[in-house]
Scaffold this active site. Sequence first.
Site, PDB file in Angstrom:
ATOM      1  CG  ASP A  42      -2.088   0.934   1.110  1.00 19.26           C
ATOM      2  OD1 ASP A  42      -2.292   1.494   0.010  1.00 19.26           O
ATOM      3  OD2 ASP A  42      -2.802   1.130   2.113  1.00 19.26           O
ATOM      4  CG  HIS A  88       0.281   2.009  -9.480  1.00 13.20           C
ATOM      5  ND1 HIS A  88      -0.035   1.621  -8.198  1.00 13.20           N
ATOM      6  CD2 HIS A  88      -0.797   2.712  -9.933  1.00 13.20           C
ATOM      7  CE1 HIS A  88      -1.254   2.064  -7.896  1.00 13.20           C
ATOM      8  NE2 HIS A  88      -1.727   2.729  -8.922  1.00 13.20           N
ATOM      9  CG  LEU A 109       9.780 -16.692  -3.271  1.00 15.18           C
ATOM     10  CD1 LEU A 109       9.552 -16.785  -1.754  1.00 15.18           C
ATOM     11  CD2 LEU A 109      10.210 -15.272  -3.633  1.00 15.18           C
TER      12      LEU A 109
END
Length: 239
Positions: free
Chosen positions: A18, A35, A129
């Site tokens: 956020d 972004h 991962l």
Amino acid sequence: MNEMDMTQIPRHIAIIMDGNGRWAQKHKLPRSAGHQQGVEAIRDVIKMASQLKVRVLTLYAFSTENWKRPEEEVSFLMKLLVEYLKKEIEELHKQNVIIRTIGDLSAFPLRVQREIEKAKEKTAANNGLIMNIALNYGSRNEIGRALKTIAEKYKEQIISSEDFTDEIIGAYLDTKGLPDPDLLIRTSGEKRISNFLLWQIAYAELYFTDVLWPDFRGEDLIKAIVDYQLRQRRFGGLG
Ligand code: FPP
């Protein structure tokens, strides 16, 4: 890094990324720049999480509620995701990362769905991962979809009412097969869960930081993990 206990690394870390808009505002830039800069943070965090041998990293990239944003911002986020996958897939593959997603992808344009599918296929045989990207994800929507499938199986008599256990419900969620998050991080100072992994975070440790997502780096992930390691997890017992 010295303060970290390498034997107590959370298996699954979930992040609510956020503050992109506020980062852009702070730098007098359009929201899209926030972004874009958020992708830098993703890159760094993936590297660090891989290095620390975190098993799963779930990133909240686009929620079921994010469609309410101006069309221009929504299409920019789609474009950014496609660009990210195209540009980074080789590097992610080299890092042995497995790409997975949660959320209802059917709402996305076909070209976006295809790019996601390609990335998943390419990395499916890796064993590093798991980068689990939440796309058109909302926990209530996920639980609703799971219930619909469970009801169909019940109607077809594939499962009976005795099977309605925690495990079965978990097995019909988008996160099936993944361990529940041990640590949930939210950046930017907001202290909300925003319809993210409501079922799965039952016993997760929550970590909130004022750092805006585009400024978040590997060292901030380390800070969160060190904080997590100071907590005593009791899972409802006495510890
Ligand atoms: C929240 O910040 C962020 C989002 C809704 C989008 C997150 C997307 C990225 C970090 C990049 C794209 C993802 C991938 C996987 C390539 P906000 O816009 O709500 O910030 P604000 O609350 O400050 O306005």
